[in-house]
Design a protein around this motif. Structure first.
Motif, short mmCIF file in Angstrom:
data_model
loop_
_atom_site.label_atom_id
_atom_site.label_comp_id
_atom_site.label_asym_id
_atom_site.label_seq_id
_atom_site.Cartn_x
_atom_site.Cartn_y
_atom_site.Cartn_z
N GLN A 114 0.63 -0.99 0.24
CA GLN A 114 0.07 0.14 -0.12
C GLN A 114 0.89 1.62 0.32
O GLN A 114 0.49 2.63 -0.47
N LYS A 135 2.37 2.05 -3.41
CA LYS A 135 1.19 1.98 -4.69
C LYS A 135 1.23 3.41 -4.27
O LYS A 135 0.60 4.44 -5.44
N MET A 136 0.24 4.03 -3.18
CA MET A 136 0.59 5.37 -2.86
C MET A 136 1.56 6.58 -3.69
O MET A 136 1.71 7.58 -3.61
N LEU A 185 1.88 6.53 -7.39
CA LEU A 185 0.71 7.35 -7.45
C LEU A 185 1.56 8.99 -7.57
O LEU A 185 1.08 9.51 -8.48
N ALA A 203 -2.81 10.12 -3.33
CA ALA A 203 -2.62 9.04 -2.18
C ALA A 203 -3.33 9.49 -1.22
O ALA A 203 -4.08 8.22 -0.49
N ASN A 222 -7.42 9.75 -2.00
CA ASN A 222 -7.90 9.19 -3.22
C ASN A 222 -7.59 7.91 -2.74
O ASN A 222 -9.19 7.02 -2.35
N TYR A 223 -6.15 7.50 -2.75
CA TYR A 223 -5.94 5.15 -2.81
C TYR A 223 -6.24 5.33 -0.95
O TYR A 223 -7.27 4.43 -1.01
N GLU A 264 -10.24 4.77 -0.77
CA GLU A 264 -11.15 3.64 -1.26
C GLU A 264 -10.57 2.76 -0.57
O GLU A 264 -11.31 1.64 -1.42
N ASN A 265 -9.27 2.53 -0.20
CA ASN A 265 -8.88 1.13 0.80
C ASN A 265 -8.74 1.32 2.47
O ASN A 265 -8.45 0.64 2.99
#
Length: 209
Positions: A54, A57-58, A61, A193, A195-196, A199-200
């Motif tokens: 995670q 991924k942030m 992005l 980040a 928004n991520y 969403e998670n």
């Protein structure tokens, strides 16, 4: 010969202060590349709240629109007992043999290294170059002069000290706390980040909204 900066942190989550710092250091120190290096969740001295995947991924992005920024998962793939900044920097020096490689850190970490709190602190300082960012209450020149480890390695090129206009009081801890209590730190971190995280359901976002 390129100039490469290695920027290690938890990035839990990555913040606008991280991006501002990386961009400012790249500009002032004329770096060709800044490599974001998230620390591993296997480290015993770190308590992390998002998984390695995670956090990666942030970061991806957040930096995708800056050609000077890259991410490395090197430490994430190491065995827990093999993780040490000395070994990490040796790896990057080998990867960029023709280039100058710098470790980017805050003055608080410089003090810790000077006190011998890091693994193989002597060799770490002797074999590498550092970009050191000012921290409130720390005189970097005094920190170097008071530490035998630091002052005996200071040849005028070991430490690039940045002491003006870079400190931002935006921490990952503050952002996590805001999410946890139902706050909205939207404009303290990259929009992608943010928004991520929503969403998670990271850092308790959905439980407190």
């Amino acid at each position: 010969m390129a100039k490469i900066g290695i920027y290690g942190s938890s990035f839990d989550p990555i913040t606008d202060a991280h991006l501002f710092t990386a961009n400012t250091v790249a500009k002032r120190c004329k770096l060709d590349k800044v490599i974001f290096l998230p620390c591993s969740s296997k480290r015993q001295d770190k308590k992390l709240y998002a998984s390695d995947e995670q956090r990666v991924k942030m970061i991806e992005l957040a930096i995708e629109d800056n050609e000077k920024f890259e991410i490395s998962d090197y430490e994430l793939n190491q065995l827990a007992w093999e993780i040490a900044t000395y070994k990490t920097m040796k790896y990057f020096r080998q990867q960029y043999r023709e280039d100058e490689v710098y470790f980017i850190m805050g003055a608080d970490l410089l003090v810790d290294i000077g006190a011998g709190k890091w693994q193989r602190a002597d060799e770490l300082i002797q074999e590498n170059k550092f970009i050191v960012m000012a921290r409130d209450g720390i005189d970097m020149l005094t920190a170097i002069s008071r530490s035998p480890i630091l002052r005996n390695a200071d040849d005028g090129q070991t430490f690039h000290l940045i002491d003006k206009g870079i400190a931002l009081e935006i921490s990952s801890t503050f952002i996590r706390e805001e999410f946890h209590v139902g706050g909205d730190p939207r404009y303290l971190l990259p929009n992608a980040a943010y928004n991520y995280i929503k969403e998670n359901d990271l850092y308790g976002y959905n439980r407190k909204k």
